[in-house]
Design an enzyme around this catalytic site. Structure first.
Site, PDB file in Angstrom:
ATOM      1  N   LYS A  86       0.855  -1.198   0.000  1.00 14.99           N
ATOM      2  CA  LYS A  86       0.000   0.000   0.000  1.00 14.99           C
ATOM      3  C   LYS A  86       0.888   1.244   0.000  1.00 14.99           C
ATOM      4  CE  LYS A  86      -3.696   0.160   2.586  1.00 14.99           C
ATOM      5  NZ  LYS A  86      -4.455   0.135   3.863  1.00 14.99           N
TER       6      LYS A  86
HETATM    7  C1  E4P Z   1      -7.642   0.926   4.570  1.00 17.26           C
HETATM    8  O1  E4P Z   1      -6.976   0.811   3.582  1.00 17.26           O
HETATM    9  C2  E4P Z   1      -7.660   2.194   5.312  1.00 17.26           C
HETATM   10  O2  E4P Z   1      -6.389   2.399   5.822  1.00 17.26           O
HETATM   11  C3  E4P Z   1      -8.676   2.162   6.405  1.00 17.26           C
HETATM   12  O3  E4P Z   1      -9.856   1.572   5.924  1.00 17.26           O
HETATM   13  C4  E4P Z   1      -8.967   3.485   7.033  1.00 17.26           C
HETATM   14  O4  E4P Z   1     -10.096   3.339   7.840  1.00 17.26           O
HETATM   15  P1  E4P Z   1     -10.510   4.370   8.979  1.00 17.26           P
HETATM   16  O5  E4P Z   1     -10.921   5.644   8.313  1.00 17.26           O
HETATM   17  O6  E4P Z   1     -11.636   3.690   9.687  1.00 17.26           O
HETATM   18  O7  E4P Z   1      -9.312   4.542   9.856  1.00 17.26           O
END
Ligand code: E4P
Length: 229
Positions: A86
């Site tokens: 990522k």
């Molecule tokens: C996933 O890739 C993201 O990092 C994550 O879903 C962020 O979620 P949040 O806004 O609940 O922290």
């Protein structure tokens, strides 16, 4: 639709993998930090539970391309399996995506808040783009509409990149993303459980059992007569 678990909670991952058609696990530095133990141990534990074939998405921490690439190569070596790196969609991130793509790595562009960020990441070579639906909703914008426009752009330009919509806080947000053809979603285990919950489903199941037991008794289930023959 592909379902991912947005968690590093090993017990929850094992439970949901057994129950549901889960395609992978996504993490970010916050999710990993919340576990408060050695991060490599956490990632290896997740890999052991989900197996080598299942997708595991792990985020880099650096903000310059050169170090992002080193982090990605390190993660590939120590975690292995079907790994997606990522990378946040900052300018150095887009540079890293181009280079990692040329090295044959799988990439998920993350921290996406606009359709143009997703398009740039897709053209650079990202396999998935991850718009943050609830964080967009929280600033009085429309996360669902951002996903809708991303899907449209990917189709317009005939790009193979898939949407991995993230940051959900309720079932309706996931439903809206599914309606506009979001290819996959990642959510915490409780929210994935919530996708199935309906009080009338529970009421109906209880009523079926109650009606059956009134006639056949509480020990005579469907298999009972088969065994008698
Ligand atoms: C996933 O890739 C993201 O990092 C994550 O879903 C962020 O979620 P949040 O806004 O609940 O922290």
């Amino acid at each position: 639709m592909k379902y991912f678990l947005d968690t590093a909670d090993i017990k929850a991952i094992a439970r949901l993998y057994e129950l549901y058609p889960i395609s992978g696990v996504t993490t970010n530095p916050t999710i990993i930090s919340n576990e408060n133990r050695d991060y490599l141990e956490i990632l290896r534990d997740i890999r052991n539970v989900i197996g080598d074939e299942s997708m595991l998405h792990v985020q880099t921490l650096s903000t310059n391309a050169e170090t992002m690439i080193k982090e990605a190569e390190f993660l590939k070596e120590v975690i292995g399996g079907n790994l997606y790196i990522k990378i946040p969609v900052i300018p150095e991130g887009i540079k890293a995506i181009k280079i990692l793509k040329s090295k044959g790595m799988k990439i998920t562009a993350t921290a996406i808040f606009t359709p143009q960020q997703a398009l740039m990441a897709a053209v650079a070579g990202a396999h998935y783009v991850a718009p943050y639906v609830n964080r967009i909703d929280n600033i009085s914008c429309d996360g669902f509409n951002v996903v809708k426009e991303i899907v449209l752009l990917l189709n317009n330009y005939n790009l193979d990149t898939k949407v991995l919509a993230a940051s959900f806080k309720n079932v309706q947000q996931i439903h809206n993303v599914a309606l506009v053809g979001g290819h996959s979603i990642t959510a915490n285990p409780d929210l994935i459980d919530d996708l199935l919950k309906h009080p009338l489903t529970d009421w109906s199941v209880d009523k079926f059992i109650h009606d059956w037991e009134k006639i056949y008794g509480d020990k005579k289930m469907i298999m009972y007569n088969l065994h008698k023959k």
